[in-house]
Design a protein around this motif. Structure first.
Motif, PDB file in Angstrom:
ATOM      1  N   GLY A  40      45.118  34.603  47.425  1.00 59.43           N
ATOM      2  CA  GLY A  40      43.784  34.349  47.964  1.00 59.43           C
ATOM      3  C   GLY A  40      43.632  34.873  49.373  1.00 59.43           C
ATOM      4  O   GLY A  40      44.598  34.988  50.134  1.00 59.43           O
ATOM      5  N   ASP A  62      30.556  33.245  36.494  1.00 54.09           N
ATOM      6  CA  ASP A  62      30.482  34.515  35.778  1.00 54.09           C
ATOM      7  C   ASP A  62      29.308  35.354  36.266  1.00 54.09           C
ATOM      8  O   ASP A  62      28.349  34.844  36.864  1.00 54.09           O
ATOM      9  CB  ASP A  62      30.344  34.269  34.275  1.00 54.09           C
ATOM     10  CG  ASP A  62      31.610  33.655  33.686  1.00 54.09           C
ATOM     11  OD1 ASP A  62      32.697  33.912  34.243  1.00 54.09           O
ATOM     12  OD2 ASP A  62      31.496  32.907  32.701  1.00 54.09           O
ATOM     13  N   GLU A 117      45.072  28.729  41.256  1.00 54.57           N
ATOM     14  CA  GLU A 117      43.976  28.703  40.290  1.00 54.57           C
ATOM     15  C   GLU A 117      42.766  29.390  40.909  1.00 54.57           C
ATOM     16  O   GLU A 117      42.719  29.654  42.122  1.00 54.57           O
ATOM     17  CB  GLU A 117      43.643  27.268  39.887  1.00 54.57           C
ATOM     18  CG  GLU A 117      44.777  26.548  39.166  1.00 54.57           C
ATOM     19  CD  GLU A 117      44.363  25.203  38.613  1.00 54.57           C
ATOM     20  OE1 GLU A 117      43.127  24.956  38.506  1.00 54.57           O
ATOM     21  OE2 GLU A 117      45.251  24.397  38.279  1.00 54.57           O
ATOM     22  N   VAL A 118      41.783  29.681  40.064  1.00 51.39           N
ATOM     23  CA  VAL A 118      40.579  30.379  40.497  1.00 51.39           C
ATOM     24  C   VAL A 118      39.356  29.643  39.959  1.00 51.39           C
ATOM     25  O   VAL A 118      39.252  29.398  38.755  1.00 51.39           O
ATOM     26  CB  VAL A 118      40.560  31.848  40.011  1.00 51.39           C
ATOM     27  CG1 VAL A 118      39.242  32.514  40.422  1.00 51.39           C
ATOM     28  CG2 VAL A 118      41.744  32.619  40.580  1.00 51.39           C
ATOM     29  N   ALA A 119      38.442  29.255  40.862  1.00 48.04           N
ATOM     30  CA  ALA A 119      37.127  28.741  40.462  1.00 48.04           C
ATOM     31  C   ALA A 119      36.176  29.927  40.383  1.00 48.04           C
ATOM     32  O   ALA A 119      36.131  30.752  41.297  1.00 48.04           O
ATOM     33  CB  ALA A 119      36.629  27.706  41.465  1.00 48.04           C
ATOM     34  N   ARG A 120      35.404  30.005  39.317  1.00 47.47           N
ATOM     35  CA  ARG A 120      34.660  31.239  39.054  1.00 47.47           C
ATOM     36  C   ARG A 120      33.261  30.949  38.546  1.00 47.47           C
ATOM     37  O   ARG A 120      33.044  30.020  37.753  1.00 47.47           O
ATOM     38  CB  ARG A 120      35.417  32.077  38.019  1.00 47.47           C
ATOM     39  CG  ARG A 120      34.721  33.347  37.578  1.00 47.47           C
ATOM     40  CD  ARG A 120      35.519  34.043  36.491  1.00 47.47           C
ATOM     41  NE  ARG A 120      34.786  35.160  35.906  1.00 47.47           N
ATOM     42  CZ  ARG A 120      34.846  36.407  36.359  1.00 47.47           C
ATOM     43  NH1 ARG A 120      35.611  36.699  37.400  1.00 47.47           N
ATOM     44  NH2 ARG A 120      34.163  37.369  35.775  1.00 47.47           N
ATOM     45  N   ALA A 131      30.240  38.571  39.528  1.00 45.95           N
ATOM     46  CA  ALA A 131      30.935  37.287  39.467  1.00 45.95           C
ATOM     47  C   ALA A 131      31.378  36.852  40.865  1.00 45.95           C
ATOM     48  O   ALA A 131      31.614  37.682  41.748  1.00 45.95           O
ATOM     49  CB  ALA A 131      32.133  37.382  38.535  1.00 45.95           C
ATOM     50  N   LEU A 132      31.479  35.560  41.053  1.00 48.58           N
ATOM     51  CA  LEU A 132      31.908  34.987  42.328  1.00 48.58           C
ATOM     52  C   LEU A 132      33.151  34.149  42.075  1.00 48.58           C
ATOM     53  O   LEU A 132      33.174  33.292  41.179  1.00 48.58           O
ATOM     54  CB  LEU A 132      30.797  34.128  42.927  1.00 48.58           C
ATOM     55  CG  LEU A 132      31.069  33.492  44.288  1.00 48.58           C
ATOM     56  CD1 LEU A 132      31.298  34.563  45.350  1.00 48.58           C
ATOM     57  CD2 LEU A 132      29.911  32.584  44.698  1.00 48.58           C
ATOM     58  N   GLU A 133      34.210  34.395  42.854  1.00 49.71           N
ATOM     59  CA  GLU A 133      35.479  33.695  42.659  1.00 49.71           C
ATOM     60  C   GLU A 133      35.978  33.077  43.961  1.00 49.71           C
ATOM     61  O   GLU A 133      35.779  33.644  45.035  1.00 49.71           O
ATOM     62  CB  GLU A 133      36.552  34.650  42.114  1.00 49.71           C
ATOM     63  CG  GLU A 133      36.265  35.169  40.713  1.00 49.71           C
ATOM     64  CD  GLU A 133      37.396  36.038  40.189  1.00 49.71           C
ATOM     65  OE1 GLU A 133      38.258  36.416  41.010  1.00 49.71           O
ATOM     66  OE2 GLU A 133      37.427  36.329  38.976  1.00 49.71           O
ATOM     67  N   VAL A 134      36.616  31.914  43.834  1.00 49.08           N
ATOM     68  CA  VAL A 134      37.284  31.243  44.954  1.00 49.08           C
ATOM     69  C   VAL A 134      38.703  30.912  44.506  1.00 49.08           C
ATOM     70  O   VAL A 134      38.906  30.123  43.574  1.00 49.08           O
ATOM     71  CB  VAL A 134      36.546  29.959  45.382  1.00 49.08           C
ATOM     72  CG1 VAL A 134      37.348  29.220  46.451  1.00 49.08           C
ATOM     73  CG2 VAL A 134      35.154  30.283  45.898  1.00 49.08           C
ATOM     74  N   THR A 135      39.681  31.544  45.151  1.00 47.41           N
ATOM     75  CA  THR A 135      41.083  31.303  44.829  1.00 47.41           C
ATOM     76  C   THR A 135      41.586  30.098  45.621  1.00 47.41           C
ATOM     77  O   THR A 135      41.307  29.965  46.812  1.00 47.41           O
ATOM     78  CB  THR A 135      41.936  32.535  45.162  1.00 47.41           C
ATOM     79  OG1 THR A 135      41.413  33.670  44.453  1.00 47.41           O
ATOM     80  CG2 THR A 135      43.386  32.330  44.768  1.00 47.41           C
ATOM     81  N   TRP A 136      42.332  29.209  44.936  1.00 49.59           N
ATOM     82  CA  TRP A 136      42.830  28.019  45.594  1.00 49.59           C
ATOM     83  C   TRP A 136      44.179  27.624  45.015  1.00 49.59           C
ATOM     84  O   TRP A 136      44.591  28.117  43.964  1.00 49.59           O
ATOM     85  CB  TRP A 136      41.841  26.857  45.480  1.00 49.59           C
ATOM     86  CG  TRP A 136      41.552  26.406  44.071  1.00 49.59           C
ATOM     87  CD1 TRP A 136      40.845  27.075  43.112  1.00 49.59           C
ATOM     88  CD2 TRP A 136      41.980  25.176  43.467  1.00 49.59           C
ATOM     89  NE1 TRP A 136      40.793  26.356  41.951  1.00 49.59           N
ATOM     90  CE2 TRP A 136      41.479  25.179  42.137  1.00 49.59           C
ATOM     91  CE3 TRP A 136      42.699  24.085  43.907  1.00 49.59           C
ATOM     92  CZ2 TRP A 136      41.693  24.129  41.254  1.00 49.59           C
ATOM     93  CZ3 TRP A 136      42.920  23.024  43.025  1.00 49.59           C
ATOM     94  CH2 TRP A 136      42.410  23.061  41.721  1.00 49.59           C
TER      95      TRP A 136
END
Length: 583
Positions: A276, A389, A384-387, A370-375
């Motif tokens: 991230g 679509d 993990e990745v919150a996404r 798409a928009l992703e937040v890696t945590w």
């Protein structure tokens, strides 16, 4: 006439009370969760309006012992607005351990929420606190969460002050319980709510407990050591004998001082495999969006997209920005983000909400990427990745084929964008009368402009006079203090000592932003820019990554000493800043 006024008043008040009744809401809550066997806790049912009836708590007696039950109400009328609240408080003791679902409680037509409560097993004598095992009347116990944690991960820290019921002692005013203090390491400490009071049993003896909770965020890898907690208080002896009116002047008191054990935890560095852009250790992350019901867009008509990031286990200042890429054919106008925090016995939950006004510039079809937040999941120890679509949107042509009007660069809010049509407005043709009037008033406008300029010049003169009257000694003192701070930064950089350089930089930051100094190197890096920000980030990595590597401070000093345009005007976050940007 007086009777009519009285009746009218009664009708108004009755209507207000009825409206309050319709808007009433019941809320069911507990002061602690989980609780232990033989530990009392408080169950609260509250209504923010009038309710018709009384709640039935008889079902609680099957699983809990009702130690005490109280009811209170509050009625207010402010500027004609009537508000009434009712609260029921029950002190309970669990009869057995396990997970309990407290069903909704109904009062009249209103119904509360449900609660899941966990009751822990009764502590064995061997696991009882040292003070209880030794039959002490007064002792302090501290509890800390996980034995190992990552840098900037939340550590729950609990202080419990125990006082035996049969000791005949009461805590008098002036007593104090110390705050958590670090013996080694670097951490940000935040208190979680107010103290809670309850009763518990150990080895057949009943104790009153005062519990205080904190969230601790270590800021560097290595050993984190927390000093013992100290209770320093005056205890008043109570007896059952008959007392005279003069006994209050002759009460026996004694000074009691007790300490807890210290706590040491191992703080791990950021995992090498983390990919991230920003380190985000949390228990859960939710990324959601709110989109208008109509899925399409119309050229020139703004639509607001709301993005929300909800993270459990960090503060709002640690939340990353939601960088939404804008495809061609779409203009975006973001509003100021909303940052919020909620605290509970389980720690801190942070929310970041961003509203973006989107305006299509041409008909057709476009895709929001798409928009992703890696945590990093601290429970599972995995990335993990919150996404969100990608979303494909159809854009319709504007009615009449008019072109969209360009929105100004600085938009004060999404509301402004949503309330104003963005179609081009044709300018009205000037009439001969208007032209003649403007010509006649030319000298009047010129006089107004000259008067405004004169007033502005006078204002500048007044300000310069005030500034020139500043005490010379104060100016000299400030200049000398700044020189001393810069010398410390220079000496620390040239010595190659990363820890001393950090302290010197934070001292310089305090002199630069005395009212809102940054709390960490990560926040300081965001206040500055360019090579200096990159050098501070590099210093952060050396300090906090856990890797043993040499650090050269000359590049940081060169960037620090380079000419700059001035202080950063970025407003600092009110909470813990991210440690550093992970590369």
């Amino acid at each position: 006439m007086r009777m009519r006024v009285t009746l009218n008043s009664l009708v108004i008040i009755t209507g207000l009370l009825l409206s309050t009744t319709l808007q009433a809401a019941l809320t069911l809550s507990v002061d602690r969760n989980p609780v232990g066997m033989d530990e009392s806790f408080t169950l609260t049912l509250s209504s923010d309006g009038s309710v018709d009836g009384e709640p039935d708590f008889s079902w609680l007696e099957r699983e809990f012992e009702v130690v005490n039950q109280q009811q209170s109400s509050n009625f207010q009328m402010i500027n004609g607005d009537v508000s009434r609240s009712i609260t029921w408080n029950l002190t309970l003791l669990a009869k057995k351990s396990g997970n309990f679902v407290l069903p909704p409680i109904r009062v009249g037509d209103q119904q509360s929420n449900r609660i899941t409560l966990r009751v822990k097993e009764r502590a064995a004598a061997s696991t009882a606190p040292d003070g209880a095992a030794n039959n002490e009347a007064l002792f302090v116990l501290v509890e800390a969460g996980q034995a190992e944690l990552y840098v900037q991960e939340q550590l729950l820290y609990t202080i419990k002050l125990f006082l035996a019921h049969d000791a005949g002692l009461n805590i008098a005013n002036g007593s104090s319980l110390s705050e958590p203090e670090l013996a080694s390491g670097d951490a940000v400490i935040k208190r979680l709510g107010e103290d809670s009071n309850y009763q518990t049993m150990f080895n057949g003896k009943r104790y009153s407990v005062i519990e205080r909770r904190y969230a601790i965020y270590p800021q560097q890898s290595g050993e984190l050591s927390i000093k013992p907690i100290l209770f320093d208080g005056r205890m008043v002896t109570t007896t059952n004998r008959r007392q005279s009116i003069f006994d209050s002047l002759q009460q026996r008191s004694q000074i009691k001082r007790v300490t807890s054990k210290g706590v040491t935890r191992e703080v791990k560095a950021i995992p090498a495999g983390y990919t991230g852009k920003q380190w985000l250790p949390a228990k859960s992350v939710q990324l959601v969006e709110e989109w208008p019901e109509q899925q399409g867009l119309v050229v020139g008509e703004p639509v607001t997209r709301t993005l929300a990031l909800l993270v459990d286990g960090i503060t709002s200042a640690q939340l990353p920005t939601l960088n939404m890429a804008t495809p061609e054919g779409l203009k975006s106008y973001p509003d100021q983000p909303l940052l919020k925090e909620t605290t509970s016995a389980q720690g801190i939950t942070a929310l970041r909400q961003e509203k973006i006004a989107l305006v299509a510039t041409a008909p057709g079809e476009l895709t929001l990427p798409a928009l992703e937040v890696t945590w990093w999941n601290t429970d599972t120890g995995k990335q993990e990745v919150a996404r969100l679509d990608a979303r494909t949107i159809k854009v319709k042509a504007a009615a009449g084929g008019s072109e969209p009007q360009a929105m100004p660069p600085a938009v004060s809010g999404v509301q402004q964008a949503a309330s104003q049509p963005l179609t081009a407005i044709a300018e009205p043709k000037a009439s001969p009368l208007a032209a003649t009037t403007g010509s006649d008033r030319r000298w009047q406008w010129l006089a107004l402009v000259l008067a405004a300029g004169w007033l502005f010049t006078l204002l500048l003169w007044w300000r310069s006079t005030r500034q020139s009257n500043a005490t010379p000694a104060a100016k000299v003192e400030a200049i000398e203090s700044l020189k001393a701070v810069r010398k410390k930064v220079k000496a620390a950089c040239h010595s190659g000592n990363a820890s001393e350089t950090k302290e010197a930089l934070m001292g310089w930051a305090q002199s630069q932003w005395p009212d809102a100094a940054p709390a960490s190197l990560g926040e300081l890096a965001r206040r500055v820019s360019g090579e200096l920000a990159a050098a501070i980030d590099e210093l952060s990595r050396v300090l906090y990554s856990g890797a043993k590597s040499e650090w050269r401070g000359e590049p940081l000093w060169e960037a620090f000493n380079a000419p700059r345009s001035g202080k950063s005007t970025a407003s600092p976050p009110s909470e813990l800043a991210p440690l550093f940007r992970h590369q």
